[in-house]
Design a protein around this motif. Structure first.
Motif, PDB file in Angstrom:
ATOM      1  N   MET A   1       0.850  -1.203   0.000  1.00  0.00           N
ATOM      2  CA  MET A   1       0.000   0.000   0.000  1.00  0.00           C
ATOM      3  C   MET A   1       0.878   1.243   0.000  1.00  0.00           C
ATOM      4  SD  MET A   1      -3.015   1.074   2.634  1.00  0.00           S
ATOM      5  CE  MET A   1      -2.063   1.145   4.115  1.00  0.00           C
ATOM      6  N   ASN A   2       0.567   2.190  -0.858  1.00  0.00           N
ATOM      7  CA  ASN A   2       1.321   3.435  -0.858  1.00  0.00           C
ATOM      8  C   ASN A   2       0.702   4.407   0.137  1.00  0.00           C
ATOM      9  OD1 ASN A   2       2.773   5.690  -1.395  1.00  0.00           O
ATOM     10  ND2 ASN A   2       1.692   6.179  -3.299  1.00  0.00           N
ATOM     11  N   VAL A   3       1.442   4.692   1.201  1.00  0.00           N
ATOM     12  CA  VAL A   3       0.889   5.599   2.218  1.00  0.00           C
ATOM     13  C   VAL A   3       1.516   6.987   2.084  1.00  0.00           C
ATOM     14  CG1 VAL A   3       0.256   3.840   3.870  1.00  0.00           C
ATOM     15  CG2 VAL A   3       2.541   4.808   3.937  1.00  0.00           C
ATOM     16  N   GLU A   4       2.307   7.201   1.041  1.00  0.00           N
ATOM     17  CA  GLU A   4       2.979   8.479   0.887  1.00  0.00           C
ATOM     18  C   GLU A   4       2.058   9.512   0.242  1.00  0.00           C
ATOM     19  OE1 GLU A   4       5.473   7.611   3.015  1.00  0.00           O
ATOM     20  OE2 GLU A   4       6.593   9.016   1.816  1.00  0.00           O
ATOM     21  N   SER A   5       0.805   9.497   0.620  1.00  0.00           N
ATOM     22  CA  SER A   5      -0.116  10.437   0.009  1.00  0.00           C
ATOM     23  C   SER A   5      -0.525  11.527   0.982  1.00  0.00           C
ATOM     24  CB  SER A   5      -1.362   9.698  -0.460  1.00  0.00           C
ATOM     25  OG  SER A   5      -2.378  10.638  -0.683  1.00  0.00           O
ATOM     26  N   CYS A   6      -0.160  12.766   0.617  1.00  0.00           N
ATOM     27  CA  CYS A   6      -0.546  13.888   1.476  1.00  0.00           C
ATOM     28  C   CYS A   6      -1.894  14.410   1.035  1.00  0.00           C
ATOM     29  CB  CYS A   6       0.483  15.000   1.383  1.00  0.00           C
ATOM     30  SG  CYS A   6       2.074  14.461   1.947  1.00  0.00           S
ATOM     31  N   LEU A   7      -2.517  13.702   0.079  1.00  0.00           N
ATOM     32  CA  LEU A   7      -3.751  14.235  -0.491  1.00  0.00           C
ATOM     33  C   LEU A   7      -4.981  13.825   0.300  1.00  0.00           C
ATOM     34  CD1 LEU A   7      -2.899  13.679  -4.240  1.00  0.00           C
ATOM     35  CD2 LEU A   7      -2.752  15.780  -2.926  1.00  0.00           C
ATOM     36  N   LEU A   8      -4.795  12.929   1.260  1.00  0.00           N
ATOM     37  CA  LEU A   8      -5.945  12.521   2.066  1.00  0.00           C
ATOM     38  C   LEU A   8      -6.442  13.730   2.851  1.00  0.00           C
ATOM     39  CD1 LEU A   8      -4.651   9.126   3.502  1.00  0.00           C
ATOM     40  CD2 LEU A   8      -6.444   9.445   1.818  1.00  0.00           C
ATOM     41  N   PRO A   9      -7.759  13.959   2.874  1.00  0.00           N
ATOM     42  CA  PRO A   9      -8.257  15.121   3.620  1.00  0.00           C
ATOM     43  C   PRO A   9      -8.178  14.891   5.121  1.00  0.00           C
ATOM     44  CG  PRO A   9     -10.085  13.824   2.771  1.00  0.00           C
ATOM     45  CD  PRO A   9      -8.822  13.156   2.270  1.00  0.00           C
ATOM     46  N   GLU A  10      -8.216  16.003   5.872  1.00  0.00           N
ATOM     47  CA  GLU A  10      -8.317  15.889   7.330  1.00  0.00           C
ATOM     48  C   GLU A  10      -9.609  15.148   7.631  1.00  0.00           C
ATOM     49  OE1 GLU A  10      -7.157  15.746  10.085  1.00  0.00           O
ATOM     50  OE2 GLU A  10      -7.941  17.057  11.613  1.00  0.00           O
ATOM     51  N   LYS A  11      -9.583  14.272   8.619  1.00  0.00           N
ATOM     52  CA  LYS A  11     -10.788  13.508   8.938  1.00  0.00           C
ATOM     53  C   LYS A  11     -11.811  14.424   9.585  1.00  0.00           C
ATOM     54  CE  LYS A  11      -8.587  10.443  11.219  1.00  0.00           C
ATOM     55  NZ  LYS A  11      -8.348   9.366  12.157  1.00  0.00           N
ATOM     56  N   ASP A  12     -13.036  14.043   9.431  1.00  0.00           N
ATOM     57  CA  ASP A  12     -14.119  14.806  10.020  1.00  0.00           C
ATOM     58  C   ASP A  12     -14.263  14.359  11.470  1.00  0.00           C
ATOM     59  OD1 ASP A  12     -15.976  16.666   9.856  1.00  0.00           O
ATOM     60  OD2 ASP A  12     -17.449  15.499   8.725  1.00  0.00           O
ATOM     61  N   ILE A  13     -13.563  15.012  12.374  1.00  0.00           N
ATOM     62  CA  ILE A  13     -13.636  14.605  13.782  1.00  0.00           C
ATOM     63  C   ILE A  13     -14.776  15.381  14.435  1.00  0.00           C
ATOM     64  CG2 ILE A  13     -12.410  14.514  15.979  1.00  0.00           C
ATOM     65  CD1 ILE A  13      -9.790  14.272  14.386  1.00  0.00           C
ATOM     66  N   ASP A  14     -15.716  14.626  14.970  1.00  0.00           N
ATOM     67  CA  ASP A  14     -16.911  15.250  15.542  1.00  0.00           C
ATOM     68  C   ASP A  14     -16.596  15.808  16.938  1.00  0.00           C
ATOM     69  OD1 ASP A  14     -19.415  16.017  16.220  1.00  0.00           O
ATOM     70  OD2 ASP A  14     -20.238  13.988  16.449  1.00  0.00           O
ATOM     71  N   LEU A  15     -16.653  17.122  17.061  1.00  0.00           N
ATOM     72  CA  LEU A  15     -16.352  17.740  18.359  1.00  0.00           C
ATOM     73  C   LEU A  15     -17.610  18.275  19.047  1.00  0.00           C
ATOM     74  CD1 LEU A  15     -12.960  19.594  17.747  1.00  0.00           C
ATOM     75  CD2 LEU A  15     -13.374  17.340  18.691  1.00  0.00           C
ATOM     76  N   SER A  16     -18.788  17.896  18.485  1.00  0.00           N
ATOM     77  CA  SER A  16     -20.006  18.350  19.158  1.00  0.00           C
ATOM     78  C   SER A  16     -20.106  17.644  20.513  1.00  0.00           C
ATOM     79  CB  SER A  16     -21.238  18.064  18.301  1.00  0.00           C
ATOM     80  OG  SER A  16     -21.271  16.706  17.971  1.00  0.00           O
ATOM     81  N   ASN A  17     -20.571  18.350  21.498  1.00  0.00           N
ATOM     82  CA  ASN A  17     -20.689  17.847  22.881  1.00  0.00           C
ATOM     83  C   ASN A  17     -19.348  17.576  23.559  1.00  0.00           C
ATOM     84  OD1 ASN A  17     -23.517  17.844  22.680  1.00  0.00           O
ATOM     85  ND2 ASN A  17     -23.427  15.852  21.636  1.00  0.00           N
ATOM     86  N   ILE A  18     -18.241  18.018  22.926  1.00  0.00           N
ATOM     87  CA  ILE A  18     -16.940  17.829  23.567  1.00  0.00           C
ATOM     88  C   ILE A  18     -16.639  19.077  24.388  1.00  0.00           C
ATOM     89  CG2 ILE A  18     -14.441  17.570  23.173  1.00  0.00           C
ATOM     90  CD1 ILE A  18     -15.960  15.061  22.439  1.00  0.00           C
TER      91      ILE A  18
END
Ligand code: NAP
Length: 220
Positions: A1-18
């Protein structure tokens, strides 16, 4: 697997109720049990709702040092944290161009949180000792409390004296140290063990150990 990809978007981390969020900052080269025990100890001691691990993209203080490519460090952090539902991993520093400054990262999460939410930046005490050299420390102290993890034998008094002589008292109050016996494990030692062909079993999750061997990381 090629993991050298900086093109992956930031994950949608749910911070509601945090309301109480921990940011676990580090190079994680590699992540190990000491980091995981630290994050869990801080999460439970400070009643945090979530801890987000933030692997550094381009550490500004390691320009001269050889650091494993950021996507590999990110993937190891994902593998290590996957079994804890209160842990997440952010790509925010991996995806940001240029040096990774904690002030930018803290400001990014601060804007995503409720106004009355509390932010804790968790990292090693040795890193905190250099905090005066960090960019934007006034903004950082306005936005978060620092939790500095110490290894057994760490000189707390020496740290207090050194920082006390340099930092404003109101800033000093926002640095809390926590001794983590598991931080006897260190990334430097793990890299050196792999380079010398020594065992690293049980020092880090098995998945990360296997990834290191499969990718041929830390060979001399
Ligand atoms: P480092 O210089 O590699 O590590 C310093 C010490 O802290 C090492 O003993 C390290 O042990 C330990 N450590 C690192 N992260 C830790 C964690 N999350 N929990 C417990 N111990 C930890 O430091 P670094 O990892 O590159 O940087 C630490 C954090 O400070 C990162 O988030 C980095 O972005 C931030 N930082 C920001 C600036 C800036 O904004 N200008 C400058 C320097 C650092 P191990 O080697 O075993 O991890």
């Amino acid at each position: 697997m090629n993991v050298e990809s900086c093109l992956l978007p930031e994950k949608d981390i749910d911070l509601s109720n945090i309301k109480r969020l921990g940011l676990m900052g580090g190079t994680f080269d590699p992540i190990h049990q000491g980091h995981l025990v630290t994050a869990e100890a801080v999460r439970t001691s400070f009643s945090l709702d979530k801890v987000i691990f933030v692997p550094s993209g381009q550490p500004p203080h390691k320009v001269e040092k050889k650091v494993t490519p950021k996507d590999k460090r990110f993937l190891m952090t994902e593998l290590a944290t996957i079994t804890n539902p209160c842990f997440e991993v952010s790509r925010v520093e991996i995806n940001r161009l240029g040096y990774s400054y904690s002030a930018d990262t803290v400001s990014y999460f601060r804007q995503m949180m409720d106004q009355d939410g509390e932010l804790f930046f968790i990292t090693g005490a040795d890193a905190i000792l250099e905090i005066l050299t960090w960019k934007g420390i006034d903004e950082l102290f306005a936005d978060c409390t620092f939790i500095a993890a110490t290894r057994p034998g760490f000189q707390n008094q020496a740290m207090a004296e050194r920082l006390g002589a340099q930092l404003k008292p109101e800033y000093l109050k926002k640095i809390i140290t926590i001794e983590v016996p598991a931080m006897a494990i260190s990334s430097t030692d793990i890299r050196s063990r792999v380079a010398r062909g020594r065992s690293i079993k049980y020092l880090l999750p098995e998945t990360v150990e296997q990834y290191i061997y499969k990718q041929g990381l830390y060979k001399p």
